[in-house]
Motif scaffolding. Structure first.
Motif, PDB file in Angstrom:
ATOM      1  N   VAL A 110       1.270   5.141   0.652  1.00 46.12           N
ATOM      2  CA  VAL A 110       0.641   6.284   1.328  1.00 46.12           C
ATOM      3  C   VAL A 110       1.419   7.542   0.964  1.00 46.12           C
ATOM      4  O   VAL A 110       2.658   7.537   0.976  1.00 46.12           O
ATOM      5  N   ASP A 167      -3.669  13.299   3.603  1.00 40.09           N
ATOM      6  CA  ASP A 167      -2.920  12.098   3.222  1.00 40.09           C
ATOM      7  C   ASP A 167      -3.873  11.115   2.556  1.00 40.09           C
ATOM      8  O   ASP A 167      -5.094  11.322   2.574  1.00 40.09           O
ATOM      9  N   PHE A 168      -3.327  10.084   1.950  1.00 39.83           N
ATOM     10  CA  PHE A 168      -4.178   9.079   1.306  1.00 39.83           C
ATOM     11  C   PHE A 168      -3.366   7.823   1.024  1.00 39.83           C
ATOM     12  O   PHE A 168      -2.140   7.844   1.014  1.00 39.83           O
ATOM     13  N   GLU A 179       0.873  -1.174   0.000  1.00 39.33           N
ATOM     14  CA  GLU A 179       0.000   0.000   0.000  1.00 39.33           C
ATOM     15  C   GLU A 179       0.910   1.224   0.000  1.00 39.33           C
ATOM     16  O   GLU A 179       1.863   1.288   0.769  1.00 39.33           O
ATOM     17  N   THR A 216     -10.266   6.176   2.287  1.00 35.65           N
ATOM     18  CA  THR A 216      -8.828   5.974   2.026  1.00 35.65           C
ATOM     19  C   THR A 216      -8.023   7.277   2.003  1.00 35.65           C
ATOM     20  O   THR A 216      -6.810   7.245   1.790  1.00 35.65           O
TER      21      THR A 216
END
Ligand code: UDP
Length: 236
Positions: A92, A175-176, A90, A197
């Motif tokens: 970020v 953020d994501f 993932e 998300t």
């Protein structure tokens, strides 16, 4: 395009096969989880909003040269997407201090970062998705150098485009998290981009308009999701 057999059920979505082996249908649920499934609940109409917001943002990103798995929105809760092999990292990207970064660095939430920070997390529920770096990705064979470098570059590009798009709608992109998947040798942006998300704060009041309202029991969760949908999908 019709739903065929169920391939996978995750925390927020169910993936179905279709007649076309290259395409899946994603069905967006209202179920909400936090802290790796330790907190469970549901957010009314979340699935409808996340599908609509994700579709809008994937379309907007495509117009700006970022390819994703998104093909088309089929219904309120269904999206047609290319069948990708999800990379187990993932990605970020962060513009302001919040969440786990605030905790890790011992800082208050809200400070603007001098430049965006990109982080990688190993997608493994049993391990609680630990943060890893590029060497971990390569040495443990989680993804190739080309794949992780392409994802990193795309995350920074998405951050730039999305930040501008949202700022024009009075939203700060704090953020994501992004996911990527391999489709016929290409790394495509995948999964969803929505208030589940991303951390999204009102530009003026800094009010939280995202899943932190659920995680932290701040109330008015549904209102926040509706407000994001209105701002993201409405005309300027
Ligand atoms: N995030 C996510 N799924 C995860 C972990 C994080 O979508 O499994 C998103 C989260 O909504 C936030 C960003 O990634 O926008 C950074 O999250 P953080 O590392 O601060 O973790 P958290 O505080 O959410 O546990």
């Amino acid at each position: 395009m019709e739903r065929k057999e169920k391939l996978y059920e995750g925390k927020a979505k169910i993936i179905y096969a279709t007649d076309d082996p290259d395409k899946n249908i994603l069905y967006f649920k209202d179920d909400a989880t936090a802290f790796n499934g330790a907190k469970k609940g549901s957010i009314v109409d979340k699935g409808i909003i996340n599908n609509k917001v994700s579709a809008k943002l994937f379309q907007m990103l495509a117009e700006n040269g970022v390819e994703s798995h998104f093909i088309e929105q089929l219904s309120d809760r269904e999206m047609l997407a290319y069948k990708v092999d999800i990379m187990l990292v993932e990605v970020v990207a962060r513009n302001y201090i919040a969440g786990s970064l605030a905790k890790r660095m011992g800082k208050d939430e809200g400070g603007k970062l001098e430049w965006p920070i990109v982080e990688y997390y190993y997608k493994d529920d049993d391990l609680n998705d630990p943060m890893i770096n590029r060497d971990h990705v390569l040495v443990f064979g989680i993804a190739s150098a080309e794949q992780i470098d392409s994802a990193h570059k795309t995350a920074l590009k998405v951050n730039q485009i999305l930040s501008e798009y949202l700022f024009a709608r009075d939203i700060l992109l704090v953020d994501f998290k992004l996911e990527f998947g391999n489709y016929k040798g290409k790394m495509l942006l995948a999964d969803e981009i929505c208030p589940d998300t991303c951390r999204l704060w009102d530009r003026h009041t800094l009010e939280k308009l995202d899943k932190d309202r659920f995680r932290r029991e701040l109330g008015n969760v549904e209102d926040a999701y509706q407000e994001i949908c209105r701002r993201v999908c409405g005309e300027l």
